[in-house]
Design an enzyme around this catalytic site. Sequence first.
Site, PDB file in Angstrom:
ATOM      1  N   SER A 159      36.515   9.710  32.000  1.00 23.24           N
ATOM      2  CA  SER A 159      35.824  10.037  30.690  1.00 23.24           C
ATOM      3  C   SER A 159      36.880  10.025  29.565  1.00 23.24           C
ATOM      4  O   SER A 159      37.629   9.097  29.612  1.00 23.24           O
ATOM      5  CB  SER A 159      34.984  11.223  30.555  1.00 23.24           C
ATOM      6  OG  SER A 159      34.132  11.167  29.665  1.00 23.24           O
ATOM      7  N   ASP A 381      25.827   4.418  33.715  1.00 22.33           N
ATOM      8  CA  ASP A 381      26.631   5.577  32.934  1.00 22.33           C
ATOM      9  C   ASP A 381      25.760   5.649  31.595  1.00 22.33           C
ATOM     10  O   ASP A 381      25.870   4.785  30.752  1.00 22.33           O
ATOM     11  CB  ASP A 381      27.809   5.173  32.521  1.00 22.33           C
ATOM     12  CG  ASP A 381      28.840   6.360  32.031  1.00 22.33           C
ATOM     13  OD1 ASP A 381      28.139   7.066  31.258  1.00 22.33           O
ATOM     14  OD2 ASP A 381      29.898   6.494  32.462  1.00 22.33           O
ATOM     15  N   HIS A 418      27.517   9.165  34.815  1.00 20.31           N
ATOM     16  CA  HIS A 418      28.890   9.403  33.996  1.00 20.31           C
ATOM     17  C   HIS A 418      29.778  10.101  35.049  1.00 20.31           C
ATOM     18  O   HIS A 418      29.526  11.364  35.264  1.00 20.31           O
ATOM     19  CB  HIS A 418      28.653  10.003  32.920  1.00 20.31           C
ATOM     20  CG  HIS A 418      30.059  10.299  31.993  1.00 20.31           C
ATOM     21  ND1 HIS A 418      30.737   9.073  31.841  1.00 20.31           N
ATOM     22  CD2 HIS A 418      30.729  11.366  31.565  1.00 20.31           C
ATOM     23  CE1 HIS A 418      31.818   9.712  31.238  1.00 20.31           C
ATOM     24  NE2 HIS A 418      31.814  10.720  30.813  1.00 20.31           N
TER      25      HIS A 418
END
Length: 492
Positions: A159, A381, A418
């Site tokens: 991320s 995601d 994610h």
Amino acid sequence: APASGTPAGPKIGCADLRSLTGYDFTVATAVLVPASSEAPEHCRVSGQIPLEVRFEVDLPTAWNRRFYMTGNGGYAGEQFDQRGRIATRFRAVQRGFAWAGTDTGHDSTMEPLGTFAVNRQKLYDYAFRSLHVTAVTAKQLIAAYYGMPQEKSYFEGCSTGGRQALILAQRFPDDFDGIIVGAPVLNFSGTMVRYACTAQALAAAPIPPSKLPLLADKIYKKCDAVDGLADGVIDDPRRCNFQPAQDLPVCSGETNGDDCFTKAQIGTLEKIYGDVMGGGKRLFPGWPVGAEIVGGAGRPGWDPWIVTQQPKSIGFTFGETFFQYLASPEKNSKMTLLNFDFDKDPARLEWIHEILDATDTDLTRFKNRGGRIIMYYGWADPALNPRMGVEYYEGVQKKIGPQTDAFFRLFMVPGMFHCGDGVGTSTFDMLGPLIGWVERGSAPDSIRAARVANGRPNRTRPLCPYPQVAKYKGTGSIDEAASFTCAAPPTM
């Protein structure tokens, strides 16, 4: 196994590291932590680099001669005693690594979300500087403690940590030998423009969370088997031509039940799945389908990133703070998430793009020093658009040419949300394959991944270097990696 031969041990006492304090950094504490059931004996060092970059370095008594640093999440500023951070640190010292981490220059309890960015130095520290100065400082502590430098250095993040990983390869190519880039928010400013488009569409016609099961059902009915295998996972959502107006039941008249979508809601979905346009060109890719489904954690991927019962989704919150504190250096800027003008405002983001985004595709310096990168992204995601990762990788291929896969490989994970979870095989170790590539030259031709439920794997698959995909051999269980091989995808 250690990088070379036997593990190394300390040459000085842990507390002696306190005397390294100087102009460049302050060692606040250096404490020898006794062995426990969670971690072996190690020296825990904490300190600060001017102005407010806090760092921690953990030095195991039995050291494998490697340095390993991990990245941050969201707007960073995490405490070092957060559960997730402690677990990461313990995992690292258990494996014999000297570990380092930073808060990137601010404390999120004092300066939540993007509020720190009104201070230009803190913005630079968050964007890139804290990573480099923490790496340099950690290496000084390592050399002092063990009487020798590390033999190899590794960085891993997902991320925001994935963006940090690419920033290191682009701006500071000498800092790390091997880098794991997980679901990077590499085009941060573009992602926020995407969030603005989604927020404006949802403000005009909200999609209630109660409609997500219907949406997921229609998408998976249309898209699951496109890859040749009905296995509850969409291998590559770009191959499925899902059209909300054609593929979803439309509510008649004034009805708005959970078994249909209003025309306005279909318009919202078309905006989310469609490219963000402005000034006659594409500003950011449309969202791939697949994250609407309920994942292993029992909630749809879209909740809470895109739609939620809460007052604000995470995407809205992250976008709102970006436009308020990071986006514009002008004090009286009127640019906000909900009034962003897609024709006029993108030009005003150019300055933050240069500072914050990790979109530079020229990785020549990193390649030439012998660095290696493994990047991964979940195809489902809901937080960061996986197409951003694929397009970046293709951009590097265009820049560097056919030698790209000799130092940089991308592994797409079908069905993963994610940084994990989802309906795909989202549990895997990238560090082992990366070390093998850096230290023994064995490039990863596939990486074994598992889908874990209740602590046990119930499906394994190979992850394949892009553009290859895992192809079913035609016999054997579809839940066994051995039934698949990495092969070129069918032509689009």
